[in-house]
Design an enzyme around this catalytic site. Sequence first.
Site, PDB file in Angstrom:
ATOM      1  N   SER A 283     -81.966  10.852   3.596  1.00  0.00           N
ATOM      2  CA  SER A 283     -81.264  10.996   4.883  1.00  0.00           C
ATOM      3  C   SER A 283     -80.190   9.918   4.959  1.00  0.00           C
ATOM      4  CB  SER A 283     -82.236  10.808   6.042  1.00  0.00           C
ATOM      5  OG  SER A 283     -83.222  11.807   5.981  1.00  0.00           O
TER       6      SER A 283
ATOM      7  N   ARG B 240     -87.384   2.250  10.886  1.00  0.00           N
ATOM      8  CA  ARG B 240     -86.547   2.060   9.699  1.00  0.00           C
ATOM      9  C   ARG B 240     -85.987   0.634   9.620  1.00  0.00           C
ATOM     10  NH1 ARG B 240     -87.948   6.776   9.247  1.00  0.00           N
ATOM     11  NH2 ARG B 240     -89.780   5.519   9.148  1.00  0.00           N
TER      12      ARG B 240
ATOM     13  N   GLU C  24     -78.512   4.913   6.954  1.00  0.00           N
ATOM     14  CA  GLU C  24     -79.827   4.409   6.549  1.00  0.00           C
ATOM     15  C   GLU C  24     -79.766   3.681   5.203  1.00  0.00           C
ATOM     16  OE1 GLU C  24     -83.369   7.078   6.767  1.00  0.00           O
ATOM     17  OE2 GLU C  24     -83.747   6.253   4.783  1.00  0.00           O
TER      18      GLU C  24
HETATM   19  C1  FAD Z   1     -84.295  12.088  -1.813  1.00  0.00           C
HETATM   20  C2  FAD Z   1     -84.654  10.879  -0.994  1.00  0.00           C
HETATM   21  C3  FAD Z   1     -85.563  11.003   0.045  1.00  0.00           C
HETATM   22  C4  FAD Z   1     -85.920   9.889   0.821  1.00  0.00           C
HETATM   23  N1  FAD Z   1     -86.816  10.044   1.836  1.00  0.00           N
HETATM   24  C5  FAD Z   1     -87.148   8.987   2.602  1.00  0.00           C
HETATM   25  C6  FAD Z   1     -88.066   9.137   3.693  1.00  0.00           C
HETATM   26  O1  FAD Z   1     -88.597  10.207   3.942  1.00  0.00           O
HETATM   27  N2  FAD Z   1     -88.348   8.048   4.443  1.00  0.00           N
HETATM   28  C7  FAD Z   1     -87.802   6.830   4.176  1.00  0.00           C
HETATM   29  O2  FAD Z   1     -88.114   5.882   4.903  1.00  0.00           O
HETATM   30  N3  FAD Z   1     -86.941   6.653   3.151  1.00  0.00           N
HETATM   31  C8  FAD Z   1     -86.597   7.695   2.368  1.00  0.00           C
HETATM   32  N4  FAD Z   1     -85.699   7.539   1.346  1.00  0.00           N
HETATM   33  C9  FAD Z   1     -85.092   6.221   1.109  1.00  0.00           C
HETATM   34  C10 FAD Z   1     -85.756   5.408  -0.041  1.00  0.00           C
HETATM   35  O3  FAD Z   1     -86.504   6.215  -0.880  1.00  0.00           O
HETATM   36  C11 FAD Z   1     -86.659   4.311   0.514  1.00  0.00           C
HETATM   37  O4  FAD Z   1     -85.931   3.450   1.336  1.00  0.00           O
HETATM   38  C12 FAD Z   1     -87.307   3.489  -0.626  1.00  0.00           C
HETATM   39  O5  FAD Z   1     -88.231   2.577  -0.070  1.00  0.00           O
HETATM   40  C13 FAD Z   1     -86.275   2.728  -1.440  1.00  0.00           C
HETATM   41  O6  FAD Z   1     -86.952   2.200  -2.571  1.00  0.00           O
HETATM   42  P1  FAD Z   1     -86.162   1.690  -3.832  1.00  0.00           P
HETATM   43  O7  FAD Z   1     -87.148   0.952  -4.675  1.00  0.00           O
HETATM   44  O8  FAD Z   1     -85.440   2.795  -4.484  1.00  0.00           O
HETATM   45  O9  FAD Z   1     -85.171   0.657  -3.142  1.00  0.00           O
HETATM   46  P2  FAD Z   1     -83.689   0.285  -3.620  1.00  0.00           P
HETATM   47  O10 FAD Z   1     -82.782   1.408  -3.296  1.00  0.00           O
HETATM   48  O11 FAD Z   1     -83.719  -0.230  -5.005  1.00  0.00           O
HETATM   49  O12 FAD Z   1     -83.393  -0.928  -2.604  1.00  0.00           O
HETATM   50  C14 FAD Z   1     -83.274  -0.713  -1.221  1.00  0.00           C
HETATM   51  C15 FAD Z   1     -83.069  -2.081  -0.529  1.00  0.00           C
HETATM   52  O13 FAD Z   1     -84.248  -2.865  -0.677  1.00  0.00           O
HETATM   53  C16 FAD Z   1     -83.968  -4.073  -1.408  1.00  0.00           C
HETATM   54  N5  FAD Z   1     -85.123  -4.296  -2.258  1.00  0.00           N
HETATM   55  C17 FAD Z   1     -85.646  -3.459  -3.199  1.00  0.00           C
HETATM   56  N6  FAD Z   1     -86.759  -3.998  -3.712  1.00  0.00           N
HETATM   57  C18 FAD Z   1     -86.924  -5.198  -3.109  1.00  0.00           C
HETATM   58  C19 FAD Z   1     -87.901  -6.241  -3.212  1.00  0.00           C
HETATM   59  N7  FAD Z   1     -88.931  -6.158  -4.051  1.00  0.00           N
HETATM   60  N8  FAD Z   1     -87.758  -7.345  -2.430  1.00  0.00           N
HETATM   61  C20 FAD Z   1     -86.717  -7.449  -1.562  1.00  0.00           C
HETATM   62  N9  FAD Z   1     -85.768  -6.512  -1.420  1.00  0.00           N
HETATM   63  C21 FAD Z   1     -85.887  -5.399  -2.183  1.00  0.00           C
HETATM   64  C22 FAD Z   1     -82.679  -3.778  -2.176  1.00  0.00           C
HETATM   65  O14 FAD Z   1     -81.973  -4.964  -2.480  1.00  0.00           O
HETATM   66  C23 FAD Z   1     -81.948  -2.909  -1.172  1.00  0.00           C
HETATM   67  O15 FAD Z   1     -81.379  -3.710  -0.158  1.00  0.00           O
HETATM   68  C24 FAD Z   1     -85.340   8.629   0.543  1.00  0.00           C
HETATM   69  C25 FAD Z   1     -84.413   8.505  -0.511  1.00  0.00           C
HETATM   70  C26 FAD Z   1     -84.082   9.618  -1.274  1.00  0.00           C
HETATM   71  C27 FAD Z   1     -83.110   9.480  -2.406  1.00  0.00           C
END
Ligand code: FAD
Length: 309
Positions: A207, A129, A301
């Site tokens: 999580s 992670r 996380e």
């Molecule tokens: C219901 C649920 C289940 C999930 N299950 C998992 C799982 O099984 N495993 C897991 O690992 N994660 C899980 N996650 C967490 C999440 O989905 C992941 O971390 C996902 O990759 C986040 O993507 P996002 O585009 O929504 O990021 P955001 O929430 O928009 O951003 C997350 C971080 O990344 C940065 N960021 C976003 N895009 C970029 C970019 N292009 N360049 C640089 N920085 C950037 C943001 O500034 C922030 O710091 C879950 C979340 C939810 C709500």
Amino acid sequence: MRAADESGTPLLLVGGGSNLVVSDEGFPGTVVHIATSGIRLNADACSGATVTVAAGEGWDDLVAHAVDQGWLGVEALSGIPGSVGATPIQNVGAYGQEVADTVACVRCWDRVGRAYRTFSVAECGFGYRTSRFKEDPGHFVVLEVTFQFRMGDLAEPVEYGELARSLGVPLGQRVPARAVRESVLALRRRKGMVLDGSDHDTWSAGSFFTNPVLDAGQAADLPEDAPRWELPDGSVKTSAAWLIEQAGIAKGHRSGAARISSKHPLALTNSGGATTADLLCLAREVRDRVGERFGIELVNEPVTVGCRL
Ligand SMILES: Cc1cc2nc3c(=O)[nH]c(=O)nc-3n(C[C@H](O)[C@H](O)[C@H](O)COP(=O)(O)OP(=O)(O)OC[C@H]3O[C@@H](n4cnc5c(N)ncnc54)[C@H](O)[C@@H]3O)c2cc1C
């Protein structure tokens, strides 16, 4: 982004927003929603497919497309919300796979050096992670991710017990990638990890805590029945969900309008009208009770913006 950086305006990058916990006061600066699109197949041979994907593409759309195309290696990451560009940030993982297994390189904008940079997988600093991007927040903007997929119908041998049980196969068996995707989506739904507007158990950031990684000494102090996974460097990963339940916090436990999901002890949810302050109050209670009972500090996380656990 350049304009904001040149004027010294604080910048928040948002993909899907699924891994953000934002202060109730909001963000005092410019928010950039990354919405670029495009999937480019660079090479497709019997050795595999090399595919470059724009940061703004939806992650689960890519996984569905990969399964349709016979591109292997991300099927167990089905149903994770958010964008492709965010997946290298915390090296998303689930059910025995993580993106570090298939990422070939990540193309970025370097906000400090003001230049484009491409990092090979070895340079991404991927760990459980985490990555160099998570360790050094605000430095790099992920623009594109290039994946190297194996091709075929059968996924890698199933090494994750819960997934093997749900597929009805022994550990180590290979099954079609499509079956892995369907099983993972069903498991996620059962745990409330697929958003359903009518079910408050699914109103979460996934999580809330990572699974703690312990050194050998700390691991020896764990109760005998605690789950443990030995890692190659000799450290031991244990289950945050197990620690929380053993610390006496039951599913459904609430603090104001923030509530532990009734389906999964690791999901801190909004039962309707919860503020970030409510959520953090519940998260602190969970962290402190696990700390008191086991001497282990749970780490959040999701990325916190303008607030801290
Ligand atoms: C219901 C649920 C289940 C999930 N299950 C998992 C799982 O099984 N495993 C897991 O690992 N994660 C899980 N996650 C967490 C999440 O989905 C992941 O971390 C996902 O990759 C986040 O993507 P996002 O585009 O929504 O990021 P955001 O929430 O928009 O951003 C997350 C971080 O990344 C940065 N960021 C976003 N895009 C970029 C970019 N292009 N360049 C640089 N920085 C950037 C943001 O500034 C922030 O710091 C879950 C979340 C939810 C709500």
